[in-house]
Design an enzyme around this catalytic site. Structure first.
Site, short mmCIF file in Angstrom:
data_model
loop_
_atom_site.label_atom_id
_atom_site.label_comp_id
_atom_site.label_asym_id
_atom_site.label_seq_id
_atom_site.Cartn_x
_atom_site.Cartn_y
_atom_site.Cartn_z
N CYS A 58 16.43 5.46 -14.20
CA CYS A 58 17.25 6.56 -14.68
C CYS A 58 18.02 6.10 -15.92
CB CYS A 58 18.20 7.00 -13.57
SG CYS A 58 19.30 8.35 -14.06
N ASN A 75 11.56 6.14 0.68
CA ASN A 75 10.10 6.10 0.56
C ASN A 75 9.71 5.69 -0.85
OD1 ASN A 75 7.44 6.89 1.85
ND2 ASN A 75 7.33 8.01 -0.08
N GLU A 76 8.88 4.69 -0.95
CA GLU A 76 8.35 4.24 -2.24
C GLU A 76 9.38 4.33 -3.37
OE1 GLU A 76 4.58 6.14 -3.09
OE2 GLU A 76 3.54 4.65 -1.88
N GLU A 92 0.78 2.35 4.60
CA GLU A 92 -0.05 3.53 4.31
C GLU A 92 -1.37 3.09 3.69
OE1 GLU A 92 1.67 6.38 1.64
OE2 GLU A 92 3.65 6.25 2.54
N ARG A 108 10.14 14.54 -5.98
CA ARG A 108 10.84 13.66 -5.03
C ARG A 108 11.18 12.39 -5.79
NH1 ARG A 108 5.83 11.23 -1.29
NH2 ARG A 108 4.56 10.65 -3.06
N TYR A 132 -4.94 18.34 0.14
CA TYR A 132 -6.32 17.83 0.20
C TYR A 132 -6.38 16.31 0.30
CZ TYR A 132 -7.01 22.63 -1.08
OH TYR A 132 -6.94 24.00 -1.09
N HIS A 133 -5.24 15.70 0.61
CA HIS A 133 -5.22 14.26 0.86
C HIS A 133 -5.83 14.01 2.24
CE1 HIS A 133 -3.65 10.19 1.41
NE2 HIS A 133 -3.23 10.20 0.16
C1 GLA Z 1 2.54 7.62 -1.17
C2 GLA Z 1 3.67 8.23 -0.39
C3 GLA Z 1 3.23 9.21 0.64
C4 GLA Z 1 2.11 10.07 0.12
C5 GLA Z 1 0.98 9.20 -0.33
C6 GLA Z 1 -0.23 9.96 -0.80
O1 GLA Z 1 2.11 6.42 -0.75
O2 GLA Z 1 4.50 7.26 0.21
O3 GLA Z 1 4.35 9.99 0.98
O4 GLA Z 1 2.58 10.84 -0.93
O5 GLA Z 1 1.43 8.42 -1.40
O6 GLA Z 1 -1.25 9.10 -1.25
ZN ZN Z 2 21.36 7.60 -13.52
#
Ligand code: GLA
Ligand code: ZN
Length: 680
Positions: free
Chosen positions: A158, A152-153, A310, A114, A360-361
Site C-alpha cells: 500500500c 488469507n494469502e 491448497e 479482497r 469454474y475453479h
Molecule cells: C488462492 C486463495 C483461495 C482461492 C485460490 C484459487 O490460493 O487462497 O482463496 O482463491 O487461490 O486458486
Molecule cells: Zn496504506
C-alpha cells in the site's frame, strides 16, 4: 532438527477449504456424506466470512458459524479455522475509507476484491484483532480445531499517506538519525538530501519509480519493500497474539505462496508456528519448479514439515488456460508435496461455488453435485490411500547435504538495480542451479543469508548481489572448515543498504573466491560467448565477468571477444575448503555437469538411482526409518531397481534387493527402509 508432526492428526491431513455459508443449510449433510466418502477429515473453514460475522460496527453474529462448526464436529472433521480477515466488510470501507489501499500508481482503491486493506490502518488492525479474539474466545473449548489460519494469502503493498507516516516511524527505528538515513540512502546523488523525516514519501510512480522495477533510489525502494513486508507481518502477529490469548496450544499459520516476491518469508517464518502454503503449478511447469517451491517453503520453516494448505483437484480459474490435471497428476503432485516435507494434502476447494470468479475453479464436489466424476473418484482413491498410510511419514524430515542460498532482500536489490542487464532474473538463475541438482535427485535445502551453513557439504549462492552483514563471515567460516562454495556473476556488489563495496568486485567475497572482477559485459539475447569445461563447449550468456586471478585457478576461459583467454570459471582453495566462481550464465548441461562433478568430489549422493523423468526424494525419521518416494513425471512407464530390501507402502509389498519395481506413467512408489545417509 525438530522431529514432530505439524498437526496432531495421526495421519496425513486430507481436505481443504469449505465454504458452506455460500449454500443453503439443507445441502450441508449431503456435502458431508460426499466428503466422507472421499475420506476427507480436515476442513478449512471461515476464510471469507468477516462481512457475515460482523454485520455492523457494534454487532457480531456467530450463529451460522456455530452451526457449521457443529456440523464439522458431528462428522468427525478436524477444523483449520480461519480468522476471515482477508476481505473487509463493505460497510467498513464506506465508514472508514482509510482501510482501503492506495496502489502503486497513486490510485485510491474502493471497496471490492479482497486482500485490499491497508496494513497500517489502525481501524483495520483494531477490527482484525477484535474478530480474531472473539473467534478464539468463542471456540476455545470446541476441541476439534487443529490450527488457526490467519487471514488469507497476505500480499501486495500500500502507498497511502498512513503507510507513508508509518514508513517514517519505521525508518527512525532503523536509522535513528536523518544523517544516518542520508548516508544509507546515498542521498547526495541527484540532490535527494532530507532535512526532516516529514519530507520522505513512499517510492512509487509519483516519486522515485518509472516502473515496478525501475527506481531512481534503490535504497529507498528496498527499504519500502522491507517496511511493507514488516507492516503486513505485524498484522499477522497482532492476530497471532489475539488467538493465543485463549488457545495457547493451537498452532497458528497463514497460507504463503512459494517464491512470492513482495513478502520476505524468511523473516515471516520466524513468527509462524508452522509453514503452510498454496501450490498452483500449471501443467507446463517443470517438476523441478514445483519441487523448488516446496523446498523453499520447507526452508522458510527451518526444515520442519509443512502443510500443503491448497492445491486444486484439477483446473484453476485464474490462469490464461485453465487446463485439467491429467488423470493421475493430482495424486502424483500430492505425493510430490509430501515427499518434499508436507504433512497434508489439502485442496481449494471442497465445493464449487455458483457465482463469482471462482465458480469454474476445480473442486471435490463439482456443479454436478454428486461423486460420479473423474475428479471425485481420484480424490476418493487418494483419500483411501492416505488413510491406509496412517501415521507413517508424518514428522519425518529431509536429508540434504547441499544447500542453495536464496534471499528475499537480495531478490529485491538485484532486480531493482539499474543495469547491468534487464535480462537478469534472480529466481530464474537460482532455479537453474536448483534444477541441476533436482534432475540428478540430489536432495537440496534452501537457506537464507542468516541460516547456518556448517551442516552442509556444498553451498551454492547464485547471484548473491547483496551480501548482508555477517553473511560473508558465515560463508568464510564454512569454506575454511572444509565446505565447498559456489558463487556466480553479479555477486558481492553491495551491502544491505545497496551501497557498493569499494575496492573491487565481488566485494566481501573476494578473498574467499580469490578473484577480482574488473568489468562485466552485458550480452543482448542474440549474442553468446563460449568456454570449454572438461573438454566440452558451453555458452556464456547474459553477463560475462572479466576477472583477474588472485589466488584462484582458472577452470575455463572465454573463447571470443576482446577478453578471449581470460578466466570464466575458477576455483580457489581457501582454508580446508574450495570456493568456485562462475562468471557467466550458461546452459542446463553445464550446470548439471558442473554440479555433478562437485557432488562426486564431496561424495554427495542422490536419493536413489532412478530412471529418466523419475523424481526420487527421501524423508527420514529419528528412529532410523526412511521413506524413499519415487515419482514418475513422465509419460512412459519406468523400471526401478530396488537398491535395498524394503516395503513399498502403497502396495504393501515387500521387495528384495535388486528386484524390479514398475512405475506406470504418473505413478508413485514409497519404499520404507532404514535411513541411509540421514544426519542426526
Ligand atoms: C488462492 C486463495 C483461495 C482461492 C485460490 C484459487 O490460493 O487462497 O482463496 O482463491 O487461490 O486458486
Ligand atoms: Zn496504506
Amino acid at each position: 532438527m525438530m522431529w514432530e508432526t505439524v498437526w496432531k492428526q495421526g495421519k496425513i491431513a486430507y481436505g481443504g477449504d469449505y465454504n458452506p455459508e455460500q449454500w443453503p443449510e439443507e445441502t450441508w449433510e449431503e456435502d458431508m456424506r460426499l466428503l466422507k466418502l472421499a475420506h476427507i477429515d480436515t476442513l478449512t473453514l471461515n476464510v471469507f466470512s468477516w462481512a457475515a460475522l460482523q454485520p455492523s460496527e457494534e454487532e457480531y453474529s456467530f450463529g451460522k458459524l456455530d452451526k457449521i462448526m457443529e456440523l464439522a464436529k458431528k462428522h468427525g472433521m478436524k477444523v483449520c479455522l480461519a480468522t476471515s480477515t482477508g476481505a473487509h466488510p463493505a460497510w467498513m470501507a464506506r465508514k472508514y475509507p482509510e482501510i482501503l489501499r492506495t496502489e502503486f500508481g497513486g490510485m485510491k482503491r474502493k471497496f471490492g476484491g479482497r486482500h485490499n486493506s491497508c496494513p497500517n490502518s489502525q481501524v483495520y488492525r483494531k477490527y482484525t484483532v477484535r474478530l480474531a479474539e472473539k473467534l478464539a474466545e468463542r471456540y476455545q473449548g470446541y476441541g476439534n480445531i487443529i490450527a488457526w489460519h490467519i487471514s488469507n494469502e497476505y500480499g501486495g503493498a500500500c502507498y497511502c499517506e498512513n503507510c507513508e507516516k508509518a514508513f517514517r516511524v519505521w525508518l527512525k527505528g532503523r536509522y535513528g538519525t536523518i544523517e544516518e538515513l542520508n548516508r544509507a540512502w546515498n542521498t547526495s546523488f541527484w540532490g535527494h538530501t532530507f532535512y526532516d523525516w516529514e519530507e520522505i514519501v513512499a517510492p512509487d510512480t509519483r516519486s522515485e519509480h518509472l516502473g515496478a522495477e525501475q527506481t531512481v533510489a534503490q535504497g529507498i525502494s528496498i527499504d519500502y519493500q522491507r517496511f511493507q513486508s514488516d507492516s503486513i507481518l505485524d498484522c499477522f502477529r497482532l492476530e497471532y497474539d489475539a488467538v493465543k490469548k485463549y488457545t495457547k496450544d493451537i498452532p497458528v499459520t497463514t497460507n504463503l505462496m512459494g517464491a512470492y516476491k513482495p513478502l520476505d518469508y524468511q523473516k515471516w517464518g520466524k513468527y509462524m508456528d508452522f509453514i503452510s502454503w498454496d501450490s498452483y503449478p500449471s501443467n507446463e511447469d517443470s517438476a523441478s519448479k514445483t519441487a523448488w517451491n516446496h523446498d523453499l517453503m520447507r526452508g522458510v520453516g527451518g526444515g520442519k514439515p509443512f502443510i500443503l494448505m491448497e492445491q486444486t483437484p484439477s483446473q484453476q480459474n485464474w490462469q490464461p488456460f485453465n487446463a485439467l490435471k491429467r488423470p493421475g497428476v493430482m495424486r502424483l503432485w500430492s505425493y510430490q508435496a509430501i515427499a518434499h516435507g508436507s504433512d497434508s494434502v489439502l485442496f481449494f476447494q471442497m465445493k464449487q461455488s455458483i457465482g463469482g470468479c471462482e465458480k469454474y475453479h476445480g473442486a471435490v464436489i463439482s456443479h454436478a453435485g454428486h461423486g460420479h466424476t473423474r475428479v471425485f473418484r481420484e480424490v476418493e482413491e487418494l483419500g483411501r490411500e492416505l488413510e491406509q498410510l496412517g501415521g507413517e511419514i508424518l514428522g519425518s524430515v529431509g536429508t540434504a547435504e547441499t544447500a542453495v542460498l536464496f534471499s528475499w532482500e537480495n531478490w529485491w536489490a538485484a532486480e531493482y538495480s539499474s543495469g547491468p542487464s534487464i535480462r537478469l532474473k534472480y529466481e530464474e538463475e537460482t532455479l537453474k542451479y536448483y534444477t541441476a541438482f533436482h534432475r540428478q535427485n540430489i536432495p537440496v535445502d534452501i537457506v537464507g543469508q542468516e541460516d547456518d551453513l556448517l551442516k552442509y557439504k556444498l553451498v551454492v549462492a547464485p547471484l548473491l548481489y547483496m551480501v548482508k552483514d555477517g553473511t560473508d563471515s558465515r560463508i568464510r567460516e564454512f569454506v575454511e572448515k572444509g565446505g565447498t562454495f559456489v558463487a556466480t556473476y553479479f555477486s558481492g556488489y553491495v551491502d544491505e543498504n545497496d551501497l557498493v563495496a569499494i575496492g573491487g568486485y565481488p566485494g566481501k567475497l573476494r578473498d574467499i573466491l580469490g578473484i577480482w572482477v574488473e568489468e562485466s559485459d552485458a550480452l543482448p539475447e542474440y549474442k553468446t560467448n563460449h568456454f570449454a569445461y572438461q573438454g566440452q563447449e558451453y555458452p556464456a550468456e547474459l553477463l560475462c565477468d572479466i576477472m583477474h586471478l588472485e589466488g584462484a585457478e582458472a577452470l575455463a576461459r572465454y573463447q571470443e571477444d576482446f577478453y578471449v583467454g581470460t578466466p570464466v570459471v575458477t576455483r580457489n582453495s581457501f582454508g580446508d575448503g574450495q570456493a568456485y566462481y562462475v562468471g557467466t550464465r550458461s546452459n542446463d548441461g553445464f550446470y548439471q555437469n558442473f554440479m555433478a562433478e562437485l557432488c562426486k568430489e564431496q561424495q554427495i549422493k542422490a536419493a536413489a538411482e532412478a530412471p529418466e523423468g523419475v523424481e526420487a526424494v527421501t524423508r527420514v525419521r529419528e528412529e532410523g526409518k526412511s521413506y524413499l518416494f519415487l515419482l514418475n513425471h513422465g509419460e512412459e512407464s519406468q523400471e526401478f531397481t530396488v537398491p535395498n530390501a524394503a516395503k513399498e507402502l502403497l502396495t504393501q509389498k515387500e521387495y528384495t534387493k535388486g528386484e524390479c519395481f514398475t512405475l506406470p506413467a504418473k505413478g508413485v512408489g514409497i519404499f520404507m527402509g532404514q535411513a541411509g545417509h540421514a544426519k542426526e
